[in-house]
Each structure stands twice: as C-alpha cells, then as structure tokens.
Design a protein around this motif. Sequence first.
Motif, PDB file in Angstrom:
ATOM      1  N   ASN A 130      18.202  27.293  67.744  1.00 42.37           N
ATOM      2  CA  ASN A 130      18.538  26.640  66.472  1.00 42.37           C
ATOM      3  C   ASN A 130      17.302  26.149  65.723  1.00 42.37           C
ATOM      4  N   LEU A 131      16.297  27.011  65.618  1.00 43.33           N
ATOM      5  CA  LEU A 131      15.070  26.639  64.916  1.00 43.33           C
ATOM      6  C   LEU A 131      14.897  27.367  63.594  1.00 43.33           C
ATOM      7  N   ALA A 132      15.795  28.270  63.235  1.00 38.43           N
ATOM      8  CA  ALA A 132      15.605  29.085  62.029  1.00 38.43           C
ATOM      9  C   ALA A 132      15.445  28.221  60.787  1.00 38.43           C
ATOM     10  N   GLN A 133      16.165  27.108  60.727  1.00 37.47           N
ATOM     11  CA  GLN A 133      16.132  26.274  59.526  1.00 37.47           C
ATOM     12  C   GLN A 133      14.874  25.423  59.431  1.00 37.47           C
ATOM     13  N   SER A 134      14.070  25.383  60.507  1.00 38.20           N
ATOM     14  CA  SER A 134      12.874  24.535  60.491  1.00 38.20           C
ATOM     15  C   SER A 134      11.576  25.316  60.692  1.00 38.20           C
TER      16      SER A 134
END
Length: 343
Positions: free
Chosen positions: A167-171
């Motif tokens: 869940n790192l795509a947004q950061s």
Amino acid sequence: MPKGNPPQVFQQTTTIEVDPAILTQNNDDDYESSGYSLNSEVDRYIYENGRRYHAYYGMDKNLMPNDETEQDRLDLHHEIMLQLLDGELHITPLRDDVPMRVLDIGTGTGIWAIDFADKYPNCQVLGTDLSPIQPIYVPPNCRFEVDDAEQDWLWPVDHFDFIHLRNLAQSMSSYPALLRQAYSHLKPGAYLELGELGAEIYSDDNTLSPTHGFKRFLNCIDTAFTAMGRPQQTAATIQKLLEDAGFIDIQVSSFKQPFGPWPQDPRMKQIGAMVLVMAQTALEAYGMAPFTRYLGMSQEEAAQICDAGVASVRNRHNHVYSYYHIAYGRKPYPEEMSSCDEQ
C-alpha cells in the motif's frame, strides 16, 4: 537480464455468491439498520480537514493521515489481509529455519513487522516509516526507524534476506526507483514482496451501477494520483515493476475483497464485514487530502464524495468487490546473471 521461470499469475475468479438472507431482514437498505453493527522535529504534523498528516519529510510526501483513527484502520486492514491469505503474513516461499534480515518498508503501526518477528524469532526485523507511530514494547528481534525510503539507502548492498512493502503507491513519487534500491540491497537469491489495493470495483451479479458512489470516488482518486505522477497499480503493472527492477521467478496473485457482509461463503462474509467497517474511515483517509489539494475541491465537496462512496457500499443491495494484488520476485544469483548474458 536473467529470464528465470515465466511469471505466474493467479486471479481469484470464483463468483462470490450473495447470501439471500442479507436482503430479507427488513425494508432498510443499510447494513447497520438491518442488524449488522459496524463498529520533536520528527513529530512535526499538520492538521487538515479534521485529520492529522505527516509533515517532516514534506506535506505531499504521504497524503494519508497518521492519526489514531488511521492507525486503527491500518490495524484492521492487517487483519483483513490475514483473512485473505488464510492466516499467512506473506505468499513468498520463505524458510522458517534460516535466520534472516527482514525489512518492512512503510511499516505504519508496525503490526506486520511485529507479527513477523513473533512468527520467526530467529529473524531480525526492521520496520521503517515516515511517522513514529509504532509501539514501544515490541519483540526483542524487532525494531523501528523513521526513514524516507525514497532517499538514498544507507544499508550495505546485498544486505537483506526479505523486503516487504504494501500500500505504498499513493506515497511513492517513483515506485521504480524504490524497487531498484530494494533490489540492490537484497542478497542474491532473496525475495521482495509487495501488495497494492486495486483501484477498480466489480460486481458478479450486475449490482454495480454507473452512478455508484464508490465508483465515482475511485474515479476521483485515480484522477488525483495520476495528476501527482502516482498512478494506481494493477496486477499487470506490479508485475512489470518487478521485471523492470531485475527480479525473476515473479508470481502475482489477486484476491477478491468484498465490501459488505453480503457473500454467502462464511470466510468471505467475515472479510466483507471487516472491509465495510474499514471503509467508514478509509475513503476519507484516501480522499480528503488529494481531493482538496490536487483537484481543487472544497472540504465540503470532498467530504460529500467520500460520504456517498461509503453510503453506496453500505447499501446491502450493492454487491461489489475490489482486488488486492500481491506479487513477489527473487533477485538472481550472479551465475544466473552471467548465464543469461552469454545467451
């Protein structure tokens, strides 16, 4: 590049059957009304839209909040992931009898790192994150550091036996650059595993309308993060990310994640109920900052889109799900590199 084995791709295709009882309890559309209860410098933060956000490495480094509400959501999502993976912390084929150095990037509350350290007491587990929101009391083989994974890594090359991130795509301003660093700092033969939420929703019984509130929310999310240069990930894109970084023996798995306790299967029903509880704060967490900062929405307009998205998945007549994509790959041994170069 070494070829290794062809990528293996698994996508859960079994139709999720709707439990008929979910629609026969009373005349109200809402789950809760139908009998379901949904219940220092480095500490520099900013407060926006009633939420607390990271600020030390820059306001736009991570647009997700880091307050207590978000920490509760992260821990709940960890439990959802355990259910999706039948109680496993990873899908990578790891040996439990070999000591390992393990890195968990974007560890959040540290719950995955702590569970991994408990399960593998002969391993040394390091969790890193932009915010110091991890607990103080942890297993003796687990520790945490505040770090920006997009800056130059200070660990030796060929250092880690397993790197985990999700869940790192947004950061991530450059996912490829992150994976190149991870590849360099893995030992030959070691694995990296990443997981990302799919940004599309589906329905197996045609209850997803074009005006579905959650669909509109996801369209806005895609627009905002694409404008930031942080596109949402799919099974195909995470496979390519690993291939481009140099990994081999890649396997990609996609798991259905229902929104609401509408599935007939007991395990999927439990997952759906937890996902619905998580959605109460997840849409606001994902949406408010990008909608107001990058799409120019007012706080009221952004909140309305988030609220409409939550309301649409709370409606027990809407039976929708998304995919959660997990992929892993292996760093080749030197002889695998040289044998390929000779071909």
